[in-house]
Design an enzyme around this catalytic site. Structure first.
Site, short mmCIF file in Angstrom:
data_model
loop_
_atom_site.label_atom_id
_atom_site.label_comp_id
_atom_site.label_asym_id
_atom_site.label_seq_id
_atom_site.Cartn_x
_atom_site.Cartn_y
_atom_site.Cartn_z
N ARG A 74 0.96 -9.38 -5.62
CA ARG A 74 1.40 -10.41 -6.18
C ARG A 74 2.06 -10.51 -7.21
O ARG A 74 3.04 -11.78 -7.49
CB ARG A 74 -0.35 -10.64 -7.02
N ARG A 76 -10.18 -1.36 -4.18
CA ARG A 76 -10.58 -1.98 -4.93
C ARG A 76 -9.63 -4.03 -5.13
O ARG A 76 -8.35 -3.48 -4.90
CB ARG A 76 -9.86 -2.32 -7.03
N ASP A 97 -9.30 -7.33 -7.31
CA ASP A 97 -9.39 -8.32 -8.05
C ASP A 97 -10.07 -9.75 -7.90
O ASP A 97 -10.19 -9.60 -7.03
CB ASP A 97 -8.16 -8.39 -9.11
#
Length: 253
Positions: free
Chosen positions: A206, A60, A62
């Protein structure tokens, strides 16, 4: 037969890679949604709305995150000619999504579970003043010490519990990851942080970048990263930086 696709996309205008549901209905605009609609149109036909082509992504990404090497697999009983298929898919897909390769894979292949490592790159600008073509890339105004940043990143290599760098949205209870590459390089006023590992937690890359920038902003020693890692406490790490500039570069099998 099972096929695997290599997919590139710019994530800015999408609500992440995976289809999301609310009350049984699909919500938002996703990479998976666009890809499955294009596959259904090309393989089954526009009138077959109730016969979806189900895709499985390697992982996945974002909202706002890009991909140069997302891997997706799907099953169909149709025989597909790769060259014709790739051309037609790219004519159907939006301009910010493209299919770059198609191959037949063994039925045991799984885009997510068969992956051995994933390589992410985060790009930021290290310059005091903005320029017209900076776009959405994060700009850091103070000087970054790349050598100190590399020393900090070295503490992340190997197998560790990365609880300090996970966001609350992590569904998988396992917090242990094995990082094989953690490097930083500077090219002019661009700084690139390269991270490769067997798996990554939600927002982990991040948050690592945010921690590095917090350390640089407060002139903290490289050993601070080791302290954050060993604390296994999200409150000890830096903020989660913008998704713009983060790219899934490659998935290795």
């Amino acid at each position: 037969m099972r096929y695997a696709l290599d997919v590139q996309y710019i994530g800015k205008d999408y609500d992440g890679s995976q289809i999301q549901f609310e009350g049984g209905k699909e919500i938002g605009t996703t990479i998976q949604g666009k890809l499955e609609r294009a596959l259904r149109t090309l393989i089954i036909g526009k009138t077959s709305e109730n016969r979806p082509i189900k895709t499985i992504f390697s992982g996945r990404t974002d909202k706002g995150v890009n991909s140069l090497g997302q891997v997706v697999h799907f099953d169909t009983d149709r025989t597909i000619v790769a060259s014709k298929f790739i051309y037609q898919m790219n004519e159907i897909l939006p301009d910010d999504i493209s299919v770059n390769n198609l191959r037949i894979v063994d039925q045991s292949f799984h885009a997510q579970k068969s992956a051995k490592s994933r390589y992410y790159r985060y790009e930021l600008i290290n310059r005091k003043y903005k320029q017209a073509f900076d776009g959405d890339i994060l700009r850091v105004k103070y000087d970054l010490d790349v050598e100190r940043m590399q020393c900090a990143l070295n503490f992340l290599k190997g197998e560790h519990d990365f609880s300090s760098f996970k966001s609350s949205g992590t569904l998988n209870p396992s917090k242990v990851c094995f990082i094989t590459r953690a490097e930083v390089e500077k090219q002019g006023d661009r700084v690139f942080i390269h991270l490769e590992g067997n798996r990554f937690l939600y927002n982990m890359v991040r948050t690592i970048v945010g921690t590095l920038l917090e350390m640089e902003g407060h002139n903290l020693p490289a050993e601070h990263m080791k302290m954050v890692l060993e604390a296994k406490d999200r409150r000890k790490a830096g903020r989660t930086v913008s998704p713009y500039g983060l790219t899934l570069v490659k998935v290795n099998y």
